[in-house]
Design a protein around this motif. Structure first.
Motif, mmCIF file in Angstrom:
data_model
loop_
_atom_site.group_PDB
_atom_site.id
_atom_site.type_symbol
_atom_site.label_atom_id
_atom_site.label_comp_id
_atom_site.label_asym_id
_atom_site.label_seq_id
_atom_site.Cartn_x
_atom_site.Cartn_y
_atom_site.Cartn_z
ATOM 1 N N VAL A 90 0.864 -1.185 0.000
ATOM 2 C CA VAL A 90 0.000 0.000 0.000
ATOM 3 C C VAL A 90 0.895 1.227 0.000
ATOM 4 O O VAL A 90 1.825 1.324 0.801
ATOM 5 C CB VAL A 90 -0.939 -0.002 1.230
ATOM 6 N N PRO A 91 0.647 2.165 -0.914
ATOM 7 C CA PRO A 91 1.478 3.370 -0.962
ATOM 8 C C PRO A 91 1.468 4.118 0.375
ATOM 9 O O PRO A 91 0.444 4.170 1.055
ATOM 10 C CB PRO A 91 0.812 4.217 -2.055
ATOM 11 N N VAL A 92 2.630 4.649 0.711
ATOM 12 C CA VAL A 92 2.747 5.392 1.960
ATOM 13 C C VAL A 92 2.173 6.792 1.740
ATOM 14 O O VAL A 92 2.854 7.699 1.301
ATOM 15 C CB VAL A 92 4.207 5.461 2.450
ATOM 16 N N ALA A 93 0.889 6.903 2.005
ATOM 17 C CA ALA A 93 0.158 8.172 1.918
ATOM 18 C C ALA A 93 -1.021 8.027 2.855
ATOM 19 O O ALA A 93 -1.592 6.943 2.960
ATOM 20 C CB ALA A 93 -0.329 8.437 0.496
ATOM 21 N N PRO A 94 -1.374 9.052 3.588
ATOM 22 C CA PRO A 94 -2.517 8.919 4.492
ATOM 23 C C PRO A 94 -3.770 8.459 3.747
ATOM 24 O O PRO A 94 -4.022 8.869 2.615
ATOM 25 C CB PRO A 94 -2.692 10.329 5.046
#
Length: 176
Positions: A98-102
């Motif tokens: 999962v991309p590291v973005a909120p």
């Protein structure tokens, strides 16, 4: 020479005694009373918290794992997907795609069909495994079943439609 050392030691001892007495008077004057050890029980939520289910990746497959839950934060699992795996999880060979973005999650829909809308803070690329992580974690967050997980576009994304993709964990069975 010896006498001066004795006098100096006596002066230090008297000064220490006076200091302790003054501190005791001041503290007592503030209303602080000595007490025995007071037991307050366990820390709030300690042992009473449940767990959340998060799907991570191990050797290319989706693996179910649990993390501590926080009361009142039923969508914590969605937010946890954007966090790196814990040291313990990493030592077991677990990772995340999962991309590291909120990520923000919110429930919508009717009582019959609940919809979990997941919106990333930034427009990012999603691998198939990452989408599987999101779908399976989102479905696990709904204890009643019957949820549809919808990945929406990041705020400010110019092109319509608002919905990027409707996800279902069953579409990722080959990754389990």
């Amino acid at each position: 020479m010896r006498r001066s050392n004795v006098l100096r030691a006596a002066a230090v001892t008297i000064a220490a005694g006076v200091t302790v007495a003054l501190v005791a008077v001041v503290v007592r004057g503030w209303g602080v009373r000595s007490t025995a050890v007071v037991s307050a029980g366990p820390a709030p939520g300690a042992g009473a918290r449940g767990t959340i289910t998060v799907f991570l990746v191990k050797k290319g497959k989706l693996v179910e794992t649990t993390r501590p839950a926080l009361p009142g934060f039923e969508l914590l699992a969605i937010n946890q997907l954007a966090a790196a795996p814990t040291w313990d999880e990493q030592s077991k060979g677990l990772s995340s795609e999962v991309p590291v973005a909120p990520l923000w999650g919110r429930w919508s829909g009717s009582s019959e069909i609940r919809v979990l809308e997941v919106t990333p803070a930034l427009e990012v690329k999603w691998s198939r495994r990452a989408l599987g992580q999101l779908a399976c974690t989102g479905e696990a967050a709904d204890v009643d079943g019957g949820v549809r997980v919808v990945l929406t576009k990041a705020p400010g994304t110019p092109e319509p439609p608002h919905i990027r993709q409707i996800l279902s964990c069953k579409n990722y069975r080959d990754l389990r």
